[in-house]
Scaffold this motif. Structure first.
Motif, PDB file in Angstrom:
ATOM      1  N   GLY A  46      46.320  26.537   7.930  1.00  0.00           N
ATOM      2  CA  GLY A  46      45.600  27.586   7.229  1.00  0.00           C
ATOM      3  C   GLY A  46      44.222  27.054   6.880  1.00  0.00           C
ATOM      4  N   LYS A  47      43.657  27.512   5.757  1.00  0.00           N
ATOM      5  CA  LYS A  47      42.401  26.924   5.292  1.00  0.00           C
ATOM      6  C   LYS A  47      42.605  25.426   5.049  1.00  0.00           C
ATOM      7  N   THR A  48      43.781  25.130   4.552  1.00  0.00           N
ATOM      8  CA  THR A  48      44.232  23.744   4.421  1.00  0.00           C
ATOM      9  C   THR A  48      45.418  23.564   5.362  1.00  0.00           C
ATOM     10  N   SER A  49      45.457  22.468   6.090  1.00  0.00           N
ATOM     11  CA  SER A  49      46.564  22.227   7.017  1.00  0.00           C
ATOM     12  C   SER A  49      47.407  21.053   6.538  1.00  0.00           C
ATOM     13  N   LEU A  50      48.718  21.202   6.671  1.00  0.00           N
ATOM     14  CA  LEU A  50      49.632  20.120   6.355  1.00  0.00           C
ATOM     15  C   LEU A  50      50.088  19.487   7.661  1.00  0.00           C
ATOM     16  N   LEU A  51      49.807  18.206   7.807  1.00  0.00           N
ATOM     17  CA  LEU A  51      50.067  17.499   9.062  1.00  0.00           C
ATOM     18  C   LEU A  51      51.030  16.344   8.827  1.00  0.00           C
ATOM     19  N   LYS A  52      51.814  16.060   9.845  1.00  0.00           N
ATOM     20  CA  LYS A  52      52.771  14.956   9.772  1.00  0.00           C
ATOM     21  C   LYS A  52      52.450  13.944  10.867  1.00  0.00           C
ATOM     22  N   LEU A  53      52.195  12.725  10.475  1.00  0.00           N
ATOM     23  CA  LEU A  53      52.005  11.660  11.438  1.00  0.00           C
ATOM     24  C   LEU A  53      53.392  11.110  11.754  1.00  0.00           C
ATOM     25  N   VAL A  54      53.936  11.557  12.876  1.00  0.00           N
ATOM     26  CA  VAL A  54      55.279  11.137  13.285  1.00  0.00           C
ATOM     27  C   VAL A  54      55.192   9.710  13.792  1.00  0.00           C
ATOM     28  N   SER A  55      55.917   8.824  13.144  1.00  0.00           N
ATOM     29  CA  SER A  55      55.792   7.412  13.469  1.00  0.00           C
ATOM     30  C   SER A  55      57.135   6.703  13.350  1.00  0.00           C
ATOM     31  N   GLU A  86      60.227  18.816   3.383  1.00  0.00           N
ATOM     32  CA  GLU A  86      58.962  19.257   3.979  1.00  0.00           C
ATOM     33  C   GLU A  86      58.725  20.728   3.705  1.00  0.00           C
ATOM     34  N   ARG A  87      59.802  21.509   3.686  1.00  0.00           N
ATOM     35  CA  ARG A  87      59.671  22.940   3.435  1.00  0.00           C
ATOM     36  C   ARG A  87      59.047  23.204   2.072  1.00  0.00           C
ATOM     37  N   GLU A  88      59.432  22.431   1.073  1.00  0.00           N
ATOM     38  CA  GLU A  88      58.843  22.609  -0.256  1.00  0.00           C
ATOM     39  C   GLU A  88      57.373  22.206  -0.259  1.00  0.00           C
ATOM     40  N   LEU A  89      57.040  21.170   0.475  1.00  0.00           N
ATOM     41  CA  LEU A  89      55.648  20.746   0.559  1.00  0.00           C
ATOM     42  C   LEU A  89      54.808  21.816   1.239  1.00  0.00           C
ATOM     43  N   VAL A  90      55.356  22.450   2.263  1.00  0.00           N
ATOM     44  CA  VAL A  90      54.667  23.547   2.937  1.00  0.00           C
ATOM     45  C   VAL A  90      54.435  24.699   1.970  1.00  0.00           C
ATOM     46  N   ARG A  91      55.425  25.034   1.139  1.00  0.00           N
ATOM     47  CA  ARG A  91      55.300  26.113   0.159  1.00  0.00           C
ATOM     48  C   ARG A  91      54.142  25.856  -0.795  1.00  0.00           C
ATOM     49  N   VAL A  92      54.017  24.625  -1.234  1.00  0.00           N
ATOM     50  CA  VAL A  92      52.955  24.279  -2.187  1.00  0.00           C
ATOM     51  C   VAL A  92      51.579  24.398  -1.534  1.00  0.00           C
ATOM     52  N   VAL A  93      51.436  23.909  -0.313  1.00  0.00           N
ATOM     53  CA  VAL A  93      50.136  23.974   0.369  1.00  0.00           C
ATOM     54  C   VAL A  93      49.758  25.426   0.668  1.00  0.00           C
ATOM     55  N   ALA A  94      50.742  26.229   1.073  1.00  0.00           N
ATOM     56  CA  ALA A  94      50.464  27.652   1.336  1.00  0.00           C
ATOM     57  C   ALA A  94      50.036  28.360   0.051  1.00  0.00           C
ATOM     58  N   ASN A 154      57.232   7.999   8.859  1.00  0.00           N
ATOM     59  CA  ASN A 154      56.354   9.160   8.883  1.00  0.00           C
ATOM     60  C   ASN A 154      55.432   9.212   7.670  1.00  0.00           C
ATOM     61  N   GLU A 155      54.274   9.809   7.880  1.00  0.00           N
ATOM     62  CA  GLU A 155      53.309  10.012   6.800  1.00  0.00           C
ATOM     63  C   GLU A 155      52.823  11.453   6.843  1.00  0.00           C
ATOM     64  N   TYR A 156      52.346  11.944   5.689  1.00  0.00           N
ATOM     65  CA  TYR A 156      51.854  13.323   5.585  1.00  0.00           C
ATOM     66  C   TYR A 156      50.380  13.314   5.192  1.00  0.00           C
ATOM     67  N   TYR A 157      49.646  14.265   5.773  1.00  0.00           N
ATOM     68  CA  TYR A 157      48.220  14.374   5.487  1.00  0.00           C
ATOM     69  C   TYR A 157      47.841  15.832   5.268  1.00  0.00           C
ATOM     70  N   LEU A 158      46.848  16.020   4.409  1.00  0.00           N
ATOM     71  CA  LEU A 158      46.247  17.341   4.221  1.00  0.00           C
ATOM     72  C   LEU A 158      44.867  17.334   4.852  1.00  0.00           C
ATOM     73  N   LEU A 159      44.614  18.316   5.700  1.00  0.00           N
ATOM     74  CA  LEU A 159      43.289  18.496   6.284  1.00  0.00           C
ATOM     75  C   LEU A 159      42.646  19.681   5.584  1.00  0.00           C
ATOM     76  N   LYS A 160      41.631  19.413   4.782  1.00  0.00           N
ATOM     77  CA  LYS A 160      40.986  20.461   3.994  1.00  0.00           C
ATOM     78  C   LYS A 160      39.888  21.158   4.791  1.00  0.00           C
ATOM     79  N   ALA A 161      39.407  22.250   4.235  1.00  0.00           N
ATOM     80  CA  ALA A 161      38.436  23.088   4.935  1.00  0.00           C
ATOM     81  C   ALA A 161      37.140  22.344   5.242  1.00  0.00           C
TER      82      ALA A 161
END
Length: 239
Positions: A146-155, A226-234, A180-187
């Motif tokens: 979205g305007k902010t993206s939630l990304l997962k570095l699969v490792s 991860e689903r809860e993290l997605v809810r928060v970012v959305a 694994n690590e998680y990242y937010l890509l902001k606008a």
């Protein structure tokens, strides 16, 4: 990675994609060639060692997918695998051998899991800004966009066997473990690491901290999935 790799490419499938092999030398290299020759070492055999458990791959089987290249070309129905340990995209040719696709040529790829019916899309973000390290050639699994993206570095990391030392844990096999690590890509293009914890989420989303904190409390979100993290970012995007 050995320097004397054999460079090759064959962007084709069993459905007649043999014509799609232009500029191949810059796209793909032979997986088997990575083994190279020379520099051999020898060691005594230890019968207590039990080999490797787990897999370095995101999904072990060859799965049909799509690849989108930087030049605008899209290839469908390609047998793909993603090596989460080496961060390499693999493609299987009709002849049966495996190839490594150079990341700087790929914008994204999608693996269509026939078992779960889920589509996993991985993307590169060469223009992102991060203080940790250069992410230009790293693929991220997109969890939310979205305007902010939630990304997962699969490792995956390889944990070595530990049984030879007198004070060892008596683990007789190497193991591939998730890292694994998680990242937010902001606008604005900034990419920041985030953890599945209340403190980390509030720190990263501090510009809307009051609203996010209220959301976590009202909806009893514990950020255990991860689903809860997605809810928060959305929700962050919607505020």
């Amino acid at each position: 990675m050995k320097k004397n790799l054999f460079i090759a490419c064959c962007l084709c499938s069993a459905h007649g994609l043999m014509a799609q092999t232009e500029n191949a030398n810059s796209l793909i290299r032979d997986v088997d060639g990575r083994l190279g020759v020379g520099n051999y070492t020898t060691s005594t055999f230890d019968s207590r060692y039990e080999g490797i458990k787990g897999s370095p791959l995101f999904i072990s089987e060859w799965i049909s997918g799509q690849m989108a290249f930087v030049d605008g070309k899209v290839f469908n129905d390609m047998p793909l695998k993603y090596n989460a340990h080496t961060k390499e995209l693999l493609m299987k040719r009709p002849s049966g051998d495996s190839l490594i696709v150079f990341p700087y040529q790929v914008l994204s790829f999608t693996i269509n899991d026939p078992v779960t019916k889920a589509n996993f899309t991985f993307k590169r973000y060469p223009k992102s800004q991060t203080s940790k390290y250069d992410m230009r050639d790293v693929y991220f699994l997109v969890l939310y966009e979205g305007k902010t993206s939630l990304l997962k570095l699969v490792s995956k990391t390889l944990k070595k066997a530990d049984f030879k030392d007198p004070y060892s844990n008596n683990v007789r096999f190497d193991t591939y473990e998730d890292a694994n690590e998680y990242y937010l890509l902001k606008a604005d293009g900034n990419m920041v690491k985030v953890k599945r914890s209340k403190k980390s989420v509030l720190d990263v989303l501090s510009d809307k901290e009051v609203a996010i904190k209220a959301l976590l409390e009202q909806e009893k979100i514990e950020l255990k999935s991860e689903r809860e993290l997605v809810r928060v970012v959305a929700k962050y995007d919607a505020i």
